[in-house]
Design a protein around this motif. Structure first.
Motif, PDB file in Angstrom:
ATOM      1  N   HIS A  35       0.836  -1.196   0.000  1.00  0.00           N
ATOM      2  CA  HIS A  35       0.000   0.000   0.000  1.00  0.00           C
ATOM      3  C   HIS A  35       0.878   1.256   0.000  1.00  0.00           C
ATOM      4  CE1 HIS A  35      -3.212   2.796   1.131  1.00  0.00           C
ATOM      5  NE2 HIS A  35      -4.008   1.857   0.641  1.00  0.00           N
ATOM      6  N   TYR A  36       0.503   2.211  -0.816  1.00  0.00           N
ATOM      7  CA  TYR A  36       1.301   3.428  -1.000  1.00  0.00           C
ATOM      8  C   TYR A  36       1.423   4.232   0.278  1.00  0.00           C
ATOM      9  CZ  TYR A  36       2.842   7.837  -2.949  1.00  0.00           C
ATOM     10  OH  TYR A  36       3.558   8.976  -3.204  1.00  0.00           O
ATOM     11  N   ILE A  37       0.322   4.403   1.009  1.00  0.00           N
ATOM     12  CA  ILE A  37       0.352   5.219   2.228  1.00  0.00           C
ATOM     13  C   ILE A  37       1.271   4.584   3.275  1.00  0.00           C
ATOM     14  CG2 ILE A  37      -1.062   6.115   4.122  1.00  0.00           C
ATOM     15  CD1 ILE A  37      -1.446   7.560   1.481  1.00  0.00           C
ATOM     16  N   LYS A  38       1.263   3.262   3.363  1.00  0.00           N
ATOM     17  CA  LYS A  38       2.154   2.582   4.307  1.00  0.00           C
ATOM     18  C   LYS A  38       3.611   2.803   3.922  1.00  0.00           C
ATOM     19  CE  LYS A  38      -1.139  -0.893   5.725  1.00  0.00           C
ATOM     20  NZ  LYS A  38      -1.510  -2.297   5.732  1.00  0.00           N
ATOM     21  N   LYS A  39       3.884   2.841   2.630  1.00  0.00           N
ATOM     22  CA  LYS A  39       5.250   3.121   2.181  1.00  0.00           C
ATOM     23  C   LYS A  39       5.667   4.546   2.562  1.00  0.00           C
ATOM     24  CE  LYS A  39       5.357   0.001  -1.765  1.00  0.00           C
ATOM     25  NZ  LYS A  39       6.508  -0.813  -1.472  1.00  0.00           N
ATOM     26  N   VAL A  40       4.769   5.492   2.442  1.00  0.00           N
ATOM     27  CA  VAL A  40       5.082   6.877   2.808  1.00  0.00           C
ATOM     28  C   VAL A  40       5.310   6.976   4.315  1.00  0.00           C
ATOM     29  CG1 VAL A  40       4.147   9.221   2.920  1.00  0.00           C
ATOM     30  CG2 VAL A  40       3.897   7.873   0.835  1.00  0.00           C
ATOM     31  N   ILE A  41       4.487   6.289   5.101  1.00  0.00           N
ATOM     32  CA  ILE A  41       4.660   6.300   6.559  1.00  0.00           C
ATOM     33  C   ILE A  41       6.007   5.690   6.935  1.00  0.00           C
ATOM     34  CG2 ILE A  41       3.787   5.295   8.712  1.00  0.00           C
ATOM     35  CD1 ILE A  41       0.955   5.671   7.536  1.00  0.00           C
ATOM     36  N   CYS A  42       6.356   4.584   6.301  1.00  0.00           N
ATOM     37  CA  CYS A  42       7.641   3.934   6.603  1.00  0.00           C
ATOM     38  C   CYS A  42       8.813   4.815   6.170  1.00  0.00           C
ATOM     39  CB  CYS A  42       7.708   2.575   5.937  1.00  0.00           C
ATOM     40  SG  CYS A  42       6.621   1.379   6.725  1.00  0.00           S
ATOM     41  N   THR A 112       7.551  14.652   2.010  1.00  0.00           N
ATOM     42  CA  THR A 112       6.328  13.983   2.451  1.00  0.00           C
ATOM     43  C   THR A 112       5.097  14.632   1.837  1.00  0.00           C
ATOM     44  OG1 THR A 112       7.403  13.390   4.529  1.00  0.00           O
ATOM     45  CG2 THR A 112       5.012  13.294   4.474  1.00  0.00           C
ATOM     46  N   VAL A 113       5.056  15.935   1.808  1.00  0.00           N
ATOM     47  CA  VAL A 113       3.922  16.628   1.183  1.00  0.00           C
ATOM     48  C   VAL A 113       3.846  16.291  -0.305  1.00  0.00           C
ATOM     49  CG1 VAL A 113       3.039  18.912   0.567  1.00  0.00           C
ATOM     50  CG2 VAL A 113       3.829  18.481   2.869  1.00  0.00           C
ATOM     51  N   PHE A 114       5.009  16.252  -0.973  1.00  0.00           N
ATOM     52  CA  PHE A 114       5.023  15.875  -2.387  1.00  0.00           C
ATOM     53  C   PHE A 114       4.492  14.452  -2.576  1.00  0.00           C
ATOM     54  CE2 PHE A 114       7.348  13.673  -5.773  1.00  0.00           C
ATOM     55  CZ  PHE A 114       6.828  14.343  -6.864  1.00  0.00           C
ATOM     56  N   LEU A 115       4.920  13.523  -1.712  1.00  0.00           N
ATOM     57  CA  LEU A 115       4.466  12.133  -1.844  1.00  0.00           C
ATOM     58  C   LEU A 115       2.973  12.001  -1.565  1.00  0.00           C
ATOM     59  CD1 LEU A 115       7.455  10.222  -0.250  1.00  0.00           C
ATOM     60  CD2 LEU A 115       6.831  10.370  -2.662  1.00  0.00           C
ATOM     61  N   ILE A 116       2.440  12.812  -0.669  1.00  0.00           N
ATOM     62  CA  ILE A 116       0.999  12.775  -0.396  1.00  0.00           C
ATOM     63  C   ILE A 116       0.220  13.256  -1.623  1.00  0.00           C
ATOM     64  CG2 ILE A 116      -0.818  13.878   0.966  1.00  0.00           C
ATOM     65  CD1 ILE A 116       1.100  13.674   3.365  1.00  0.00           C
ATOM     66  N   PHE A 117       0.687  14.320  -2.238  1.00  0.00           N
ATOM     67  CA  PHE A 117       0.003  14.796  -3.448  1.00  0.00           C
ATOM     68  C   PHE A 117       0.176  13.808  -4.598  1.00  0.00           C
ATOM     69  CE2 PHE A 117       0.089  18.989  -1.365  1.00  0.00           C
ATOM     70  CZ  PHE A 117      -1.251  19.280  -1.494  1.00  0.00           C
ATOM     71  N   LEU A 118       1.335  13.160  -4.676  1.00  0.00           N
ATOM     72  CA  LEU A 118       1.533  12.127  -5.692  1.00  0.00           C
ATOM     73  C   LEU A 118       0.578  10.959  -5.455  1.00  0.00           C
ATOM     74  CD1 LEU A 118       3.250  11.242  -8.122  1.00  0.00           C
ATOM     75  CD2 LEU A 118       4.781  10.141  -6.476  1.00  0.00           C
ATOM     76  N   GLY A 119       0.385  10.585  -4.182  1.00  0.00           N
ATOM     77  CA  GLY A 119      -0.565   9.520  -3.859  1.00  0.00           C
ATOM     78  C   GLY A 119      -1.988   9.903  -4.217  1.00  0.00           C
ATOM     79  N   HIS A 120      -2.315  11.175  -4.004  1.00  0.00           N
ATOM     80  CA  HIS A 120      -3.649  11.645  -4.389  1.00  0.00           C
ATOM     81  C   HIS A 120      -3.844  11.521  -5.902  1.00  0.00           C
ATOM     82  CE1 HIS A 120      -7.330  13.924  -4.163  1.00  0.00           C
ATOM     83  NE2 HIS A 120      -6.864  14.777  -5.068  1.00  0.00           N
ATOM     84  N   GLN A 121      -2.848  11.887  -6.660  1.00  0.00           N
ATOM     85  CA  GLN A 121      -2.943  11.772  -8.119  1.00  0.00           C
ATOM     86  C   GLN A 121      -3.001  10.310  -8.559  1.00  0.00           C
ATOM     87  OE1 GLN A 121      -3.457  14.168 -10.360  1.00  0.00           O
ATOM     88  NE2 GLN A 121      -3.622  15.542  -8.612  1.00  0.00           N
ATOM     89  N   LEU A 122      -2.246   9.446  -7.876  1.00  0.00           N
ATOM     90  CA  LEU A 122      -2.326   8.017  -8.192  1.00  0.00           C
ATOM     91  C   LEU A 122      -3.738   7.487  -7.953  1.00  0.00           C
ATOM     92  CD1 LEU A 122       0.950   6.516  -6.689  1.00  0.00           C
ATOM     93  CD2 LEU A 122       0.237   6.431  -9.062  1.00  0.00           C
ATOM     94  N   TYR A 123      -4.337   7.908  -6.847  1.00  0.00           N
ATOM     95  CA  TYR A 123      -5.680   7.446  -6.548  1.00  0.00           C
ATOM     96  C   TYR A 123      -6.686   7.977  -7.572  1.00  0.00           C
ATOM     97  CZ  TYR A 123      -9.867   6.253  -4.005  1.00  0.00           C
ATOM     98  OH  TYR A 123     -11.082   5.727  -3.662  1.00  0.00           O
ATOM     99  N   LEU A 124      -6.536   9.233  -7.972  1.00  0.00           N
ATOM    100  CA  LEU A 124      -7.457   9.781  -8.977  1.00  0.00           C
ATOM    101  C   LEU A 124      -7.285   9.086 -10.327  1.00  0.00           C
ATOM    102  CD1 LEU A 124      -7.297  13.639  -8.264  1.00  0.00           C
ATOM    103  CD2 LEU A 124      -9.130  12.016  -7.681  1.00  0.00           C
ATOM    104  N   HIS A 125      -6.069   8.713 -10.659  1.00  0.00           N
ATOM    105  CA  HIS A 125      -5.806   8.118 -11.963  1.00  0.00           C
ATOM    106  C   HIS A 125      -6.151   6.626 -12.010  1.00  0.00           C
ATOM    107  CE1 HIS A 125      -4.004   8.014 -15.915  1.00  0.00           C
ATOM    108  NE2 HIS A 125      -3.314   6.949 -15.567  1.00  0.00           N
ATOM    109  N   TYR A 126      -5.757   5.876 -10.972  1.00  0.00           N
ATOM    110  CA  TYR A 126      -5.943   4.425 -10.987  1.00  0.00           C
ATOM    111  C   TYR A 126      -7.106   3.950 -10.127  1.00  0.00           C
ATOM    112  CZ  TYR A 126      -1.385   4.203 -13.242  1.00  0.00           C
ATOM    113  OH  TYR A 126      -0.357   4.348 -14.114  1.00  0.00           O
TER     114      TYR A 126
END
Length: 139
Positions: A35-42, A112-126
């Protein structure tokens, strides 16, 4: 009564052990959690662990004639003699790790902020943040 030297050594050993454990857990989460969010947390945990390790490197016990002096290194007067200055320098903490950690905290926050926005875009796209599903959808 507990010997302060023993307590200091014991607590520092616990800090080193927890830093190694945090590093191992963060690397496990980054490489094996799908999961992407778990990777960002780690990744954030790994960054914080590296910062703590840098602070630990800059740590200096306040020894005064072989005994632990709990008084922080402060210049008591504005007129500094060579003896007072050498005593201050013997007890002062190296400021370089602190400056590096402060810079790393700011950069880590931006990443971290960049990765959160990247995760948001991943969720919107996929439509998912599971990296296994995204890998299958891509190819």
């Amino acid at each position: 009564m507990i010997n302060p030297e023993f307590l200091n050594t014991y607590l520092l050993s616990i800090v080193i052990f927890s830093l190694l454990l945090n590093t191992a857990l963060a690397l496990y989460g980054i490489f094996y959690k799908p999961h992407y969010i778990k990777k960002v947390i780690c990744l954030t945990i790994l960054s914080d662990t590296a910062n703590t390790f840098a602070i630990y490197i800059g740590y200096r016990r306040w020894l005064n004639d072989g005994t632990i002096n709990p008084r922080p290194p402060v210049l008591p007067t504005t007129e500094v003699s060579p003896g007072v200055l050498s005593q201050f320098l013997a007890r002062a903490v190296d400021p370089l790790p602190q400056a590096l950690v402060l810079t790393a905290v700011v950069i880590g926050l931006a990443v971290t902020v960049f990765l959160i926005f990247l995760g948001h875009q991943l969720y919107l796209h996929y439509g998912t943040l599971d990296m296994r599903r995204i890998r299958k959808l891509k190819g």
